[in-house]
Design a protein around this motif. Sequence first.
Motif, PDB file in Angstrom:
ATOM      1  N   ARG A 133      36.741   6.471  73.714  1.00 43.50           N
ATOM      2  CA  ARG A 133      37.802   5.943  72.850  1.00 43.50           C
ATOM      3  C   ARG A 133      38.980   6.896  72.761  1.00 43.50           C
ATOM      4  O   ARG A 133      39.745   6.873  71.786  1.00 43.50           O
ATOM      5  N   ALA A 134      39.075   7.792  73.719  1.00 43.09           N
ATOM      6  CA  ALA A 134      40.225   8.694  73.807  1.00 43.09           C
ATOM      7  C   ALA A 134      40.334   9.662  72.633  1.00 43.09           C
ATOM      8  O   ALA A 134      41.422   9.951  72.168  1.00 43.09           O
TER       9      ALA A 134
ATOM     10  N   PHE B 128      41.917  14.032  80.928  1.00 47.27           N
ATOM     11  CA  PHE B 128      42.330  12.829  80.217  1.00 47.27           C
ATOM     12  C   PHE B 128      43.251  12.004  81.109  1.00 47.27           C
ATOM     13  O   PHE B 128      44.291  12.493  81.551  1.00 47.27           O
TER      14      PHE B 128
ATOM     15  N   TRP C 227      46.039   9.766  81.547  1.00 52.40           N
ATOM     16  CA  TRP C 227      47.134   9.415  80.631  1.00 52.40           C
ATOM     17  C   TRP C 227      47.462   7.930  80.699  1.00 52.40           C
ATOM     18  O   TRP C 227      48.065   7.388  79.786  1.00 52.40           O
TER      19      TRP C 227
ATOM     20  N   THR D 234      45.061   5.168  81.586  1.00 49.25           N
ATOM     21  CA  THR D 234      44.030   4.288  81.025  1.00 49.25           C
ATOM     22  C   THR D 234      43.640   4.700  79.616  1.00 49.25           C
ATOM     23  O   THR D 234      43.012   3.934  78.896  1.00 49.25           O
ATOM     24  N   GLY D 235      43.981   5.905  79.204  1.00 51.15           N
ATOM     25  CA  GLY D 235      43.583   6.373  77.884  1.00 51.15           C
ATOM     26  C   GLY D 235      42.086   6.620  77.807  1.00 51.15           C
ATOM     27  O   GLY D 235      41.449   6.341  76.796  1.00 51.15           O
ATOM     28  N   LYS D 236      41.506   7.153  78.881  1.00 48.56           N
ATOM     29  CA  LYS D 236      40.081   7.481  78.903  1.00 48.56           C
ATOM     30  C   LYS D 236      39.920   8.827  79.587  1.00 48.56           C
ATOM     31  O   LYS D 236      40.721   9.188  80.441  1.00 48.56           O
TER      32      LYS D 236
END
Lengths: 497, 227
Positions: A219-220, A235, A237, A239-241
């Motif tokens: 969930r980032a 991280f 940047w 997909t935010g995963k």
Amino acid sequence: MNIRSQVSMVFHLDKCIGCHTCSIACKNVWTDRKGAEYMWWNNVETKPGTGYPTKWEDQDKYKGGWETNGNGKLNIKSTGRAKIIPNIFHNPHMPSMDDYYEPWTYDYQNLFNAKEGADQPTAEPISLIDGQKIDVQAGPNWDDDLGGSPIYAENDPNLKGLTEQQRMQLSSVERLVFFYLPRICNHCLNPCCVASCPSGAIYKRGEDGIVLIDQQRCRAWRSCVAACPYKKTYFNWFTGKSEKCILCYPRLETGQAPACFHSCVGRIRYLGVLLYDADRLEEVAKLPDDQLVEGQRSLILNPHDPAVIAAAKKAGISDGVIDSAQKSPVYRFVMEWKIALPPHVEYRTLPMLFYVPPMSPVQASKSDDTIHHDTEDLFHDIDSARVPMKFLANLFGAGHEGQVRYALAKQKAVRWHRRAETVGDVSRELADRMLQEANCTREEAEAIYKLTALCTFEDRFVIPPMHREQAIEMMKEPHEHREEAGFGFVGGLRRGL
Amino acid sequence: MSKHFFDQFLFVALPYVCLFTFFLMTIYRYRMQSFSYSSLSSQLLENKHHFWSVVPFHYGILAITAGHFIAFLIPRSVLAWNSHPVRLYVLEVSALIFGLLTLVGLVGLIVRRFSNTKIRKVTTPTDWILFAMLLVQTASGVSVALLYPWGSSWFATSLSPYLWSIFMLSPDVTYIAAMPHLVKLHIVLAFLTIGFFPFTRLVHVLVIPNPYLWRKPQVVRWYGYRK
Ligand code: SF4
Ligand code: SF4
């Protein structure tokens, strides 16, 4: 005893030529996509040097790994349980992209579309993130081969504790020296990334110990990025995963070595199974710094010991896996010969990638424009090697020289032995004395030589049968399973919501 | 259009549509696209202003939301607390402070997103709409606090019963019919935000980690079952 098997690795640094083939193989297979451009699951850095991300070993800055505090507990340095709640909105120890580098491409279109003018059009660098022109200040392997440079080599955190003279020795032109350190995720036994994940998205696979991030559950919260002391979770940047090295598990499951291992030009990489006792992890991770290397070895079990075999069978480890544990090249390097050491064991994650520390050229001095070797030995005394022992000890011995000295002495003895065997300008007696001093026998030296110099694919990669298909058989009828799911789902599919 | 009809539409029909959408789509999205439930952090791309906008905004909005919930759930206790003027002042002032914190943080977030070209790349049109809604909502909330004081009391006496009537499925708009327009705007926008919720990045509030505090540090997954 709680026996588990772990796919483990050895990198023989004496053989690494710094070609970066491994990095490219990995990049092409896994991270050549939007959001992952800046990630190098496999990277090769020059040591002494600042590495990637810059100065990752400086845990005063990054706060990676575990720490033991007075009350005998292991705590995550960055954001453990108590600290994550107030810090979940902004992780105080998260590196920013500037600590890695901003990925870029070139404005090739300009070569075609530029207005006619007095100058040749150029393809200027543009950011892969926002498409703006950038002034490139850092990049992958920006400090490649820059051993001795004041901005890179001299800022290596491993120089801590070296005398002024030793530092000078590392950087003065005629004595300058460097070696390469290829790095991937260590698939640790006590991974900080796993322990720090608030969502429980990161896990260790029970059967082979590969550490993976469940993309559906991430969930980032970015805790793993800060917590991994080796900075091997990244991280994405876009997909935010978070993502990390997956040890090419789809390749391993089909009996192939991971891409970086497979492509390694220097053939420095070895892969094999180790059996270990999972019940003692915490106890070992809490040991004082100088006992950590030995402590980690004490977790690893002898796969030839009948008691261990019986216990492993009882724990559900298949015969195939036990068999490959017995043939494991990693076991030989780490346990039998004791010449492969875990990197920065003081981070207490119990990394399962071990390094054979590199030999380095002999010290030299310069006078009247000529360079003199300071020792007449054919293979010099390891203490007069150009890379100070203390530097290697900071990397591979938690600052303690004993284990590193042992590993180097043995490697040196193997060279004397081979020299006596093949060239003959070294007396057999001298070679034998060297071996004896290094706690090595002729047979062992020969075996080390073979696995180091003459190793084939099969010698280097002993891949256990991963039994993914049999794992299904244990749970249910394979036919039933086939009817339930095609691919992508581990559980059965139900009709409707 | 009669005023009566208008009120019915804004304070009865709209809330139900929004609440229905909220529950249906939130669950649907979780089941079908669990992957998309993410806080979509942009801290990696910009790490300095991040702290000064994200932190005040989150602390502010959490406190404010909690305050609204409390007044909704236990209105009588809130009134009892407020019966003492000093306590009323303390409550009002701290609510205002948290409201301002939210507003400052939110403006910071918007400026950060707008001024940094990299972060603009990871900002979608939905994000901008959401920002606009939250900005108006926060600004109207703070204005209400300034223009119509003692909100903690009148929320408990008038708004709470209205909200309960919605949840008890016997909507009664008489409680709020005489409310000032600014308050009405705040109510309508609140329901719109709830309805819009499942289509935005806001869903990350539903996946805040909780087992973390209790689970064992190490997570191991077995493919098959273990003997
Ligand atoms: S090296 Fe880092 S990412 Fe890999 S298992 Fe260890 S703690 Fe996790
Ligand atoms: S491919 Fe092998 S030899 Fe080349 S840099 Fe990587 S680890 Fe070193």
